[in-house]
Every structure is written in structure tokens, then in C-alpha cells.
Design a protein around this motif. Sequence first.
Motif, PDB file in Angstrom:
ATOM      1  N   TYR A 121       0.835  -1.197   0.000  1.00  0.00           N
ATOM      2  CA  TYR A 121       0.000   0.000   0.000  1.00  0.00           C
ATOM      3  C   TYR A 121       0.869   1.245   0.000  1.00  0.00           C
ATOM      4  N   SER A 122       1.919   1.231   0.784  1.00  0.00           N
ATOM      5  CA  SER A 122       2.837   2.359   0.801  1.00  0.00           C
ATOM      6  C   SER A 122       4.225   1.880   1.175  1.00  0.00           C
ATOM      7  N   HIS A 177       7.872   3.533   2.868  1.00  0.00           N
ATOM      8  CA  HIS A 177       8.604   4.634   3.499  1.00  0.00           C
ATOM      9  C   HIS A 177      10.088   4.324   3.435  1.00  0.00           C
ATOM     10  N   TYR A 184      13.741   5.533   5.447  1.00  0.00           N
ATOM     11  CA  TYR A 184      14.337   6.239   6.584  1.00  0.00           C
ATOM     12  C   TYR A 184      15.840   5.994   6.576  1.00  0.00           C
ATOM     13  N   PHE A 194      13.077  10.343   8.685  1.00  0.00           N
ATOM     14  CA  PHE A 194      12.243  10.164   7.504  1.00  0.00           C
ATOM     15  C   PHE A 194      12.889  10.761   6.254  1.00  0.00           C
ATOM     16  N   ILE A 241       7.988   9.106   1.422  1.00  0.00           N
ATOM     17  CA  ILE A 241       6.905   8.120   1.325  1.00  0.00           C
ATOM     18  C   ILE A 241       6.524   7.995  -0.132  1.00  0.00           C
ATOM     19  N   LEU A 263       3.311   6.431  -2.309  1.00  0.00           N
ATOM     20  CA  LEU A 263       1.960   5.907  -2.103  1.00  0.00           C
ATOM     21  C   LEU A 263       1.354   5.267  -3.345  1.00  0.00           C
ATOM     22  N   PHE A 316      16.608   2.151   5.900  1.00  0.00           N
ATOM     23  CA  PHE A 316      15.538   1.176   6.114  1.00  0.00           C
ATOM     24  C   PHE A 316      14.351   1.500   5.221  1.00  0.00           C
ATOM     25  N   GLU A 374       3.905  -0.973   4.144  1.00  0.00           N
ATOM     26  CA  GLU A 374       2.555  -1.168   4.665  1.00  0.00           C
ATOM     27  C   GLU A 374       1.854  -2.082   3.680  1.00  0.00           C
ATOM     28  N   TYR A 426      -2.087   0.820   8.674  1.00  0.00           N
ATOM     29  CA  TYR A 426      -1.241   1.758   9.431  1.00  0.00           C
ATOM     30  C   TYR A 426       0.072   1.183   9.953  1.00  0.00           C
ATOM     31  N   LEU A 459       3.711  -0.264   9.846  1.00  0.00           N
ATOM     32  CA  LEU A 459       4.887  -0.375   8.997  1.00  0.00           C
ATOM     33  C   LEU A 459       5.767  -1.522   9.474  1.00  0.00           C
ATOM     34  N   TYR A 482       8.335   0.414  18.753  1.00  0.00           N
ATOM     35  CA  TYR A 482       9.121  -0.567  18.016  1.00  0.00           C
ATOM     36  C   TYR A 482      10.273  -1.046  18.900  1.00  0.00           C
ATOM     37  N   ARG A 502      -2.624   8.419  10.223  1.00  0.00           N
ATOM     38  CA  ARG A 502      -2.325   6.993  10.232  1.00  0.00           C
ATOM     39  C   ARG A 502      -1.001   6.756   9.530  1.00  0.00           C
ATOM     40  N   GLY A 503      -0.313   5.650   9.948  1.00  0.00           N
ATOM     41  CA  GLY A 503       1.088   5.446   9.571  1.00  0.00           C
ATOM     42  C   GLY A 503       1.385   5.459   8.100  1.00  0.00           C
ATOM     43  N   GLY A 504       0.525   4.912   7.260  1.00  0.00           N
ATOM     44  CA  GLY A 504       0.856   4.786   5.850  1.00  0.00           C
ATOM     45  C   GLY A 504       0.917   6.102   5.120  1.00  0.00           C
TER      46      GLY A 504
END
Lengths: 110, 115
Positions: free
Chosen positions: A29-30, A32, A34, A44, A47, A49, A87, A91, A96, A98, B35, B98-100
Motif C-alpha cells: 500500500y505504501s 517509506h 528512513y 524520515f 513516502i 503511495l 531502512f 505497509e 497503518y 509499517l 518498536y 495513520r502510519g501509511g
Amino acid sequence: QQPVQSPQAVILREGEDAVINCSSSKALYSVHWYRQKHGEAPVFLMILLKGGEQKGHDKISASFNEKKQQSSLYLTASQLSYSGTYFCGTENSYDYKLSFGAGTTVTVRA
Amino acid sequence: GAGVSQSPRYKVAKRGQDVALRCDPISGHVSLFWYQQALGQGPEFLTYFQNEAQLDKSGLPSDRFFAERPEGSVSTLKIQRTQQEDSAVYLCASSLDRGGNSPLHFGNGTRLTVT
């Protein structure tokens, strides 16, 4: 489900390029990205998407191939400050959460 | 503005002791994550809060681990009867949404060493 990153480590001279790959066994879905320096918090970068989307951050950019369930991070004309562990966080559904890969350690030398 | 703050920065516990790790997220951030990061590894998901509601605790390794966020801001991760395998860096992260969809802002972590 943790994504798989490759390579585990890479050593570069200043000005060289590198690619870090991140792949998932499940639909994404997504994604990220880092960067974490030793003893510090992950920071960060970007992202992604949408499938096929490319994002850029200075000379660091990334692509997202939704069909292949993969993302790649491109370090262009690397600088000493690019050193650290990168890293990807993925998702796998609209939930939500990760999941992070094991990381790719990048060392840039003068 | 202030980032995510975690305390203590370092904690040494004897096996069997209880510990409490605190996280102060960025003000206004709805989502909060814990985490666990072992040496040389990526962060592993423990639990997730949306405001005060704990929506996912599937990553907590055992019933010795407990997390709360009673007023939707500060969160505490408690580990009871610590074991050596609990030694790790515990990272807290918050995000606006939300995280995504939103970047995670990480704290510097608490390094827990169980002797």
C-alpha cells in the motif's frame, strides 16, 4: 511480513551512485524510506503511495513498482553525509502498521 | 518545535525487575507506535495507538509487555519480570495521521540492558 532489503551493505567513494532495493512478498500500500545514523533515531526521507511513483529529496530519489511489489532508493553523487543505515518500511494493507527491513548500511568515503 | 522525546535514554535492569519506558510524542500527533530494535536489525513493530485507543498489540512478545496511552498523548511501555532477551533499543514514533500516509517521527530510543 518484513520486506527484504538488498544489498546488506555498500561502500562508496564520494560522488558515486548506489541503489538499494526493497521487496515484499505481499501487495504494498505504501513504502517509506528512513536513514539512521549510529546511536540516533531513524529520520524520515520519503513516502511513496502510488505504483510507479518517484519521489526525490536532494540527490536521493525513490521509485515504487506496485506490480513487482518493490521499491528502490537511488543515491546519486553521494556525499559523506549520506553514510548511515537505510531502512524501508512497508505497509501491506490499509492498516497503518509499517514493517521494516533489516537495513542497508551505506558508507561513503572521501 | 520539540520532537519525540523518550526517557530514560539508557536503562540497566537486573533480570526479573520491572521497567517503565516513557514516550512524549509530538503535540497533536494522533498515532503512536512502539518498536523494538535489536542490534544490527530493523525496528520491529510492537504496538500502535490511535489517540488513547490501542488498536494493535500483535507485536508484543509476551504478556510481560504492556503499553498504555491513557490521555492520548504520553505513552508508557512497561516490561514486567525482564529477561535477557528483552535487551534492545525501544523506539517510539508518532505521526500526524495513520502510519501509511504520514511520516513517522522517531524518538532517540531507550537502550535497555538486562543483566
